[in-house]
Scaffold this active site. Sequence first.
Site: not given
Ligand SMILES: [Zn+2]
Length: 395
Positions: A161, A164, A306, A346, A365
């Site tokens: 992402h 991120e 992430h 998902y 995360e």
């Molecule tokens: Zn992410």
Amino acid sequence: MQIRVKSGDSLWKYSRVFQIPLKLILDSNNLDNPNQLMIGEVIQIPGYVTKSYTIKPGDTLWKIAGWYQAPLDGVLLLNDANPFALKPGEKVNIPIRVTWSLVNPIQNYDYNTLVTDVRKIHAVYPFIKQGVIGESVMGKPLPELVVGKGNKKVHMNASFHANEWLTSALLMKFIDDYARELTNSQMLSGVSLPPLYESTSLSLVPMVNPDGVDIVINGLPEEEPYRTLVDEINNGSNQFNRWKANVRGVDLNNQYPAKWEVEAQRKPTKPSPRNYPGKAPLTEPEAIALADLSRRKKFDRALAFHSQGEVIYWGYEGLEPPESERLVTEYSRLSGYTGVRYVDSYAGYKDWFIKEFRKPGFTVEIGKGESPLPLSQFSKIYQDTIGIFLSSLYM
Ligand SMILES: [Zn+2]
């Protein structure tokens, strides 16, 4: 650092003189016969750089070596100069042991920064192999770094992402610290590193989505048709902090064939700064490159970094092996992050990795707040997660 072989040299001698583990010197060079070096052959010595020094009247190699805390034998190995007849103006090379960080993670970590750091790391630590696993939509090569040739194959990736991107800086800092302490025979966070290096092969893809990262950090791409495309997807706004997708507005972590249909039904149906899973699974080159790499290398475990939330997702439909729980328990203990088995989300890389290979896969995360996380969080995040990095290698 490069050294030209002289009569009587051996890798063992280099290892002893420079105090660098023999294994690291071996792995830094592709030698047909490591026991028999050829005179004039160039050998890579990891963990050193050379400094050029110009002799002044009254200098001796002994003095110079002392000033730079360089091994005198090393200075002699590196130079052809007659140590008893130095001529003022003559240049000698001084071997300097690298004890400093090559990576500065406290900056806007865009693709150029990454590429520069990958080059630096490979130059100082040539036992770290670098390759390219594919290209982004805009044609940026996606680098992979590989450390060690052990049997346990561990994979980590970051910046699926775009906003991120702090995760990329984090992985590069891990690898830099790992290589440096390994080379200097030091522990990292209380962990002895040679057994890790022997037993594992660590694959790192530090920036899966470089086009997206550059949009978040540097704004609209210069190049058409991407400039117009991104501007349209972002509704003409010059604010990209919420951008997670690749340059075509596809969310790469919604691209995997693991209940992709569920996400396609409830997510945006056209290109978007975030959450659009694409027309079908695995249409985007960045997602395909990661899938291909994973199939080719058959990793034993994979961690996708992430931000944010300080949680670790570790299950997929009960297909995760018992080892997943054992690992996440240790990760949680070391980081304080919360392990979460199932979540109503998902089609991510971790989901597909578990489904496809029935091996432990994790989404880690990092940090708290809103992405992109502020650089001021970096030190805490590093302290929290270095244990996850190391235990992935020793567990
Ligand atoms: Zn992410």
